[in-house]
Design a protein around this motif. Sequence first.
Motif, PDB file in Angstrom:
ATOM      1  N   MET A  16      -1.965  -6.502   0.421  1.00  9.64           N
ATOM      2  CA  MET A  16      -2.804  -5.736   1.332  1.00  9.64           C
ATOM      3  C   MET A  16      -1.896  -4.820   2.147  1.00  9.64           C
ATOM      4  N   THR A  17      -2.120  -3.522   2.031  1.00  6.27           N
ATOM      5  CA  THR A  17      -1.240  -2.564   2.699  1.00  6.27           C
ATOM      6  C   THR A  17      -1.981  -1.242   2.922  1.00  6.27           C
ATOM      7  N   PRO A  18      -1.743  -0.590   4.069  1.00  9.10           N
ATOM      8  CA  PRO A  18      -2.471   0.661   4.316  1.00  9.10           C
ATOM      9  C   PRO A  18      -2.117   1.768   3.323  1.00  9.10           C
ATOM     10  N   ILE A  75      -3.811  -2.843  -2.224  1.00 12.15           N
ATOM     11  CA  ILE A  75      -5.132  -2.447  -1.735  1.00 12.15           C
ATOM     12  C   ILE A  75      -5.102  -2.189  -0.234  1.00 12.15           C
ATOM     13  N   ILE A 100      -7.787  -1.305   3.064  1.00 16.26           N
ATOM     14  CA  ILE A 100      -9.221  -1.337   3.402  1.00 16.26           C
ATOM     15  C   ILE A 100      -9.614  -0.122   4.228  1.00 16.26           C
ATOM     16  N   GLY A 101      -8.723   0.838   4.408  1.00 15.02           N
ATOM     17  CA  GLY A 101      -9.099   2.050   5.131  1.00 15.02           C
ATOM     18  C   GLY A 101      -7.878   2.724   5.728  1.00 15.02           C
ATOM     19  N   TYR A 123      -6.277   3.271   8.418  1.00  9.11           N
ATOM     20  CA  TYR A 123      -5.868   2.868   9.763  1.00  9.11           C
ATOM     21  C   TYR A 123      -4.930   1.695   9.569  1.00  9.11           C
ATOM     22  N   GLY A 155      -1.772  -6.807  10.876  1.00  9.50           N
ATOM     23  CA  GLY A 155      -1.354  -7.670   9.780  1.00  9.50           C
ATOM     24  C   GLY A 155      -2.358  -7.566   8.658  1.00  9.50           C
ATOM     25  N   GLY A 156      -2.015  -8.089   7.494  1.00  8.36           N
ATOM     26  CA  GLY A 156      -2.904  -7.980   6.335  1.00  8.36           C
ATOM     27  C   GLY A 156      -4.001  -9.031   6.300  1.00  8.36           C
TER      28      GLY A 156
END
Length: 225
Positions: free
Chosen positions: A86-88, A130, A132-133, A135, A139-140
């Motif tokens: 999980m990463t921006p 992935i 989620i937006g 911003y 943390g993930g």
Amino acid sequence: MRIDIITCLPRLLDSFFAHSILQRAQQGGYVEVVAHDLRDYTADKHRRVDDYAFGGGAGMVMQIEPIARCIRTLQADRVYDEVIYMTPDGERLNQQTTNTLSLRQNLIILCGHYKGVDERVRELFITKEISIGDYVLSGGELAACVLSDAIIRLLPGVLNDETSALTDSFQDNLLAPPVYTRPAEFEGHRIPDILLSGHEAKIDEWRHEQALERTRIRRPDLLEP
Ligand code: ADE
């Protein structure tokens, strides 16, 4: 399905998965969600999982060794379809991705913190990144909860008919139509007559038109080829 979440804040996930649909999905045997504390996989006597960035600069970087040890321990027990980070700066999450992931058997989700993970983790272990937006979260974990929720509600049997995932926004690339419940009139505001007509085919048609109209106005990008 089984989802293994690797995090340095496992307690943060507990309450999220202990309620409502996600709790029922686990109790019903549709999904097993297991959180792994990254600090259990470090050799450091202070249980540290991060260190300063080579080359300097502000912010800590999550080290590769504990992550590698944790992922390898999990992979020794089962074959994983994806190891997700999980990463921006990952691919933006959408319904199509959640649909695809809901068909998988075993997933690992790695939650980042601080300035992120050592780049070699991404090169050596991660199969999908992935966001989620656009911003940045601290943390993930929240992102992992969002992803897991979106996947788990799609597993056959998790939702009953009334809350069927098939009528969600974004299935068919359309937003969901408006919905109403009792009373049929509130302070002079009546619901559309068609919904009281009992004419199922016409109601379906009305809902489809409303979904199209709403999508045209709010998210025209979804209608582009
Ligand atoms: N970690 C921090 N911010 C994030 C985001 N927007 N999506 C996924 N993971 C994240």
